[in-house]
Design an enzyme around this catalytic site. Structure first.
Site, short mmCIF file in Angstrom:
data_model
loop_
_atom_site.label_atom_id
_atom_site.label_comp_id
_atom_site.label_asym_id
_atom_site.label_seq_id
_atom_site.Cartn_x
_atom_site.Cartn_y
_atom_site.Cartn_z
N TYR A 197 -16.43 17.15 -16.00
CA TYR A 197 -16.83 15.73 -16.09
C TYR A 197 -17.71 15.33 -15.07
O TYR A 197 -17.74 15.87 -13.87
CB TYR A 197 -15.52 14.77 -15.98
CG TYR A 197 -15.86 13.31 -15.60
CD1 TYR A 197 -16.57 12.73 -16.38
CD2 TYR A 197 -15.22 12.89 -14.54
CE1 TYR A 197 -16.80 11.34 -16.05
CE2 TYR A 197 -15.49 11.38 -14.17
CZ TYR A 197 -16.11 10.67 -15.03
OH TYR A 197 -16.50 9.58 -14.68
N ARG A 223 0.80 -1.26 -0.30
CA ARG A 223 -0.02 -0.07 0.08
C ARG A 223 0.97 1.37 -0.10
O ARG A 223 0.56 2.18 -0.66
CB ARG A 223 -0.84 -0.08 1.18
CG ARG A 223 -1.84 1.35 1.32
CD ARG A 223 -2.72 1.40 2.55
NE ARG A 223 -2.53 0.66 3.60
CZ ARG A 223 -1.52 1.03 4.59
NH1 ARG A 223 -1.14 2.14 4.73
NH2 ARG A 223 -1.49 0.31 5.67
N ASP A 254 -7.05 18.85 -15.11
CA ASP A 254 -7.12 17.67 -15.66
C ASP A 254 -6.85 17.47 -17.05
O ASP A 254 -7.44 17.92 -17.84
CB ASP A 254 -8.75 17.07 -15.19
CG ASP A 254 -9.13 15.80 -15.76
OD1 ASP A 254 -8.46 15.20 -16.44
OD2 ASP A 254 -10.44 15.36 -15.11
N LYS A 300 -7.75 6.28 -19.44
CA LYS A 300 -8.10 6.75 -20.74
C LYS A 300 -6.65 6.61 -21.73
O LYS A 300 -6.46 5.48 -21.99
CB LYS A 300 -8.60 8.09 -20.71
CG LYS A 300 -9.76 8.16 -19.74
CD LYS A 300 -10.79 7.22 -19.83
CE LYS A 300 -12.12 7.62 -18.90
NZ LYS A 300 -12.09 7.57 -17.53
#
Length: 382
Positions: free
Chosen positions: A104, A51, A177, A202
């Site tokens: 978005y 982690r 972004d 993406k």
């Protein structure tokens, strides 16, 4: 690797030296949860628990940082996990953010339905209008100015350098972004942004087979704050997910060239089609943000939106008629996708100032043969 190397060289080599044990030219998948310590507190290579850090994830983060010309990248289990970590790292109850009025839908939902419950307020403003952004800022309270450029799904363009000046004058940080452009087309940190956000699902991953997110910064103090919260909150990618994303990055440059070239041909078709009332694409000279896009982008990207004569039902019919353009959410993969934002990716914005037009169709233009994509759209438009 140094920034003097070209983009494609960095994509293939940054963070990806051959494995010192075996000579493997691809970083191994360290499918491991914990690590042997050389004595109490003696961490071998700085790793103790996956982690907190994993060598495969480190390779991915070093590569992304190099591509964005940043000093530190952090990766996450999704783009929204990255955004959530950013908000909770940098904001406290009573803080305020300015967000785009065409953000978005997932970003809007995070602010409106999640962060607002914890006392983080927001104001939508048109990111392409500097006066509107200034008016939305609350001096001494606004912590973040957030923008997407190009935006999702209206393909709005914001002037990153100018927005950075507005944000910094108000004592706020600029978050960009960069998912639609990818670092191949645009590097916001070099233009004055403080934090770059990506859904690596993406264009970075590029093959519709892995979910992920990233934050990139070039400020050591900011990086340390984000690293602490990344570890404390734990929404990190699995080693195999990191490896898949790293594999995708190797071909980002050549894929983006084809995405852009195909998109330009599709824009030409749509611009002349009688069933299309408007085409939204930064590469069009009539686009309100065209001049800014020319200044800050290498090319105009593979995302295209358009409005259909006949209203919402006509737009839905177009989405249902395509064959090569797959009806689905997400974007940036090698295959072409089509969607109706109002009913799909941006349904969460319905009834808000961020609601998108019902006659809007969004395309993620893939890397197939352009002639086949054009024929598919012509059939769907009738």
């Amino acid at each position: 690797m140094t920034q003097s190397h070209g983009f494609e060289t960095l994509a293939i080599h940054a963070g990806q030296e051959p494995d010192p044990l075996t000579g493997a030219v691809v970083p191994p998948i360290y499918q491991v949860s914990t690590y042997k310590q050389d004595g109490v507190g003696g961490l071998r290579g700085g790793y103790e628990y996956s982690r907190s850090g994993n060598p495969t994830r480190t390779a991915l983060e070093e590569c992304i940082a190099a591509l964005e010309d940043g000093t530190r990248a952090l990766t996450f289990a999704s783009g929204l996990a990255a955004e959530d970590c950013l908000l909770r790292s940098l904001c406290a109850p009573g803080d305020h953010a300015v967000i785009p009025d065409d953000a978005y839908g997932g970003t809007f939902r995070l602010f409106a339905k999640v962060a607002s419950r914890w006392g983080i307020e927001y104001t939508p403003a048109h990111a392409g209008d500097l006066d509107a952004v200034r008016a939305a800022i609350r001096p001494g309270v606004t912590r973040l100015v957030w923008c997407e450029t190009p935006s999702n799904p209206l393909l709005g363009v914001a002037d990153i350098a100018a927005l950075a000046g507005v944000a910094h004058d108000a004592g706020a940080l600029l978050v960009v972004d960069n998912t639609f452009a990818s670092p191949y087309l645009q590097q916001p940190l070099t233009l004055g942004a403080d934090v770059v956000v990506h859904s690596t699902t993406k264009y970075m991953g590029g093959h519709s087979d892995v979910i992920g997110g990233a934050l990139v910064v070039n400020n050591a103090e900011l990086a340390a704050e984000l690293v602490f919260h990344q570890n404390a909150m734990g929404a990190v990618p699995a080693p195999f997910d990191a490896w898949l994303t790293l594999r995708g990055l190797k071909t980002l440059g050549v894929r983006m060239d084809r995405h852009c070239a195909n998109a330009e041909r599709i824009v030409d078709l749509l611009s002349r089609h009688p069933r299309v009332s408007e085409v939204l694409y930064p590469g069009l000279p009539g686009h309100s943000g065209h001049d800014v896009a020319v200044k800050q982008m290498k090319a105009f990207g593979g995302m295209v939106s358009f409005r259909v004569n006949g209203g919402e039902e006509a737009a839905v019919q177009v989405c249902n008629r395509t064959e090569l353009f797959i009806l689905g959410e997400s974007l940036g993969g090698v295959e072409s996708l089509i969607e109706h934002p109002g009913r799909m990716t941006h349904a969460s914005a319905a009834g808000s100032p961020l609601e998108v037009p019902g006659d809007l169709v969004r395309l993620s233009v893939g890397i197939e043969s352009a002639d086949d994509l054009l024929a598919d759209l012509e059939r769907a438009l009738g």
